[in-house]
Write a protein that holds these residues in place. Structure first.
Motif, short mmCIF file in Angstrom:
data_model
loop_
_atom_site.label_atom_id
_atom_site.label_comp_id
_atom_site.label_asym_id
_atom_site.label_seq_id
_atom_site.Cartn_x
_atom_site.Cartn_y
_atom_site.Cartn_z
N ALA A 16 27.72 3.25 0.04
CA ALA A 16 26.78 2.42 0.78
C ALA A 16 26.13 1.35 -0.09
N GLU A 17 25.64 1.71 -1.24
CA GLU A 17 24.98 0.73 -2.12
C GLU A 17 25.94 -0.40 -2.49
N ARG A 18 27.16 -0.03 -2.77
CA ARG A 18 28.17 -1.04 -3.13
C ARG A 18 28.45 -1.96 -1.95
N LEU A 19 28.51 -1.37 -0.75
CA LEU A 19 28.74 -2.19 0.44
C LEU A 19 27.59 -3.16 0.67
N VAL A 20 26.37 -2.73 0.37
CA VAL A 20 25.21 -3.62 0.47
C VAL A 20 25.35 -4.76 -0.54
N GLU A 21 25.70 -4.42 -1.77
CA GLU A 21 25.87 -5.43 -2.81
C GLU A 21 26.93 -6.47 -2.43
N GLU A 22 27.97 -6.02 -1.74
CA GLU A 22 29.04 -6.92 -1.36
C GLU A 22 28.78 -7.62 -0.02
N GLY A 23 27.62 -7.36 0.57
CA GLY A 23 27.27 -8.02 1.83
C GLY A 23 27.97 -7.47 3.05
N LEU A 24 28.53 -6.28 2.93
CA LEU A 24 29.26 -5.68 4.05
C LEU A 24 28.40 -4.72 4.86
N LEU A 25 27.22 -4.41 4.34
CA LEU A 25 26.29 -3.52 5.01
C LEU A 25 24.89 -4.02 4.73
N GLY A 26 24.07 -4.07 5.77
CA GLY A 26 22.70 -4.52 5.59
C GLY A 26 21.86 -3.47 4.88
N ARG A 27 21.04 -3.91 3.95
CA ARG A 27 20.17 -3.00 3.21
C ARG A 27 19.25 -2.24 4.15
N ASP A 28 18.91 -2.84 5.30
CA ASP A 28 18.02 -2.19 6.25
C ASP A 28 18.65 -0.98 6.92
N SER A 29 19.94 -0.78 6.76
CA SER A 29 20.62 0.40 7.31
C SER A 29 20.55 1.61 6.38
N LEU A 30 20.25 1.38 5.12
CA LEU A 30 20.24 2.48 4.15
C LEU A 30 19.26 3.61 4.49
N PRO A 31 18.03 3.30 4.94
CA PRO A 31 17.13 4.42 5.27
C PRO A 31 17.69 5.34 6.35
N ASP A 32 18.30 4.77 7.39
CA ASP A 32 18.89 5.61 8.44
C ASP A 32 20.07 6.41 7.91
N LEU A 33 20.86 5.81 7.06
CA LEU A 33 21.98 6.54 6.47
C LEU A 33 21.49 7.69 5.58
N ARG A 34 20.38 7.46 4.89
CA ARG A 34 19.80 8.53 4.07
C ARG A 34 19.31 9.68 4.95
#
Length: 91
Positions: A16-34
Motif C-alpha cells: 500500500a505505501e508503495r502504491l501511494v508513492e507511485e500515485g496508484l492509491l490515495g493516501r487517504d485510503s490508508l487509514p481504512d486499509l489499516r
C-alpha cells in the motif's frame, strides 16, 4: 477459502505505501486499509467463533465491516463498488 481472502489482503496491504508513492492509491485510503488489517487480525485471534467459514462471510460482523470499508476505499479511488473488477486466480 475465506482465510485466503484475508491472506490476499495482507499481501496487497504490504504494498500500500508503495502504491501511494507511485500515485496508484490515495493516501487517504490508508487509514481504512489499516482498519481492515486490524479487523482481520482480531478475527484471527478470536478463538471463540468460527469466523472463517463460508457461512460467516454473510453474517459475521467483522466481514460486514470489512466489506463496508472496502466499498469506501473503492469509492474514494473512483471505483464503482457495485461493479467489482474481474479477478482471476491462477494456481
Amino acid at each position: 477459502m475465506t482465510d485466503e481472502i484475508a491472506l490476499d489482503f495482507e499481501h496487497a496491504f504490504r504494498m500500500a505505501e508503495r502504491l501511494v508513492e507511485e500515485g496508484l492509491l490515495g493516501r487517504d485510503s490508508l487509514p481504512d486499509l489499516r482498519v481492515i488489517d486490524s479487523i482481520f487480525d482480531g478475527m484471527t485471534r478470536d478463538e471463540t467463533t468460527n469466523r472463517w467459514t463460508t457461512a460467516a462471510l454473510g453474517s459475521d460482523p467483522g466481514w460486514n465491516a470489512v466489506r463496508e470499508l472496502a466499498r469506501t476505499v473503492l469509492a474514494r479511488q473512483g471505483v464503482d463498488a457495485s461493479v467489482l473488477p474481474d479477478i482471476r486466480v491462477v494456481r
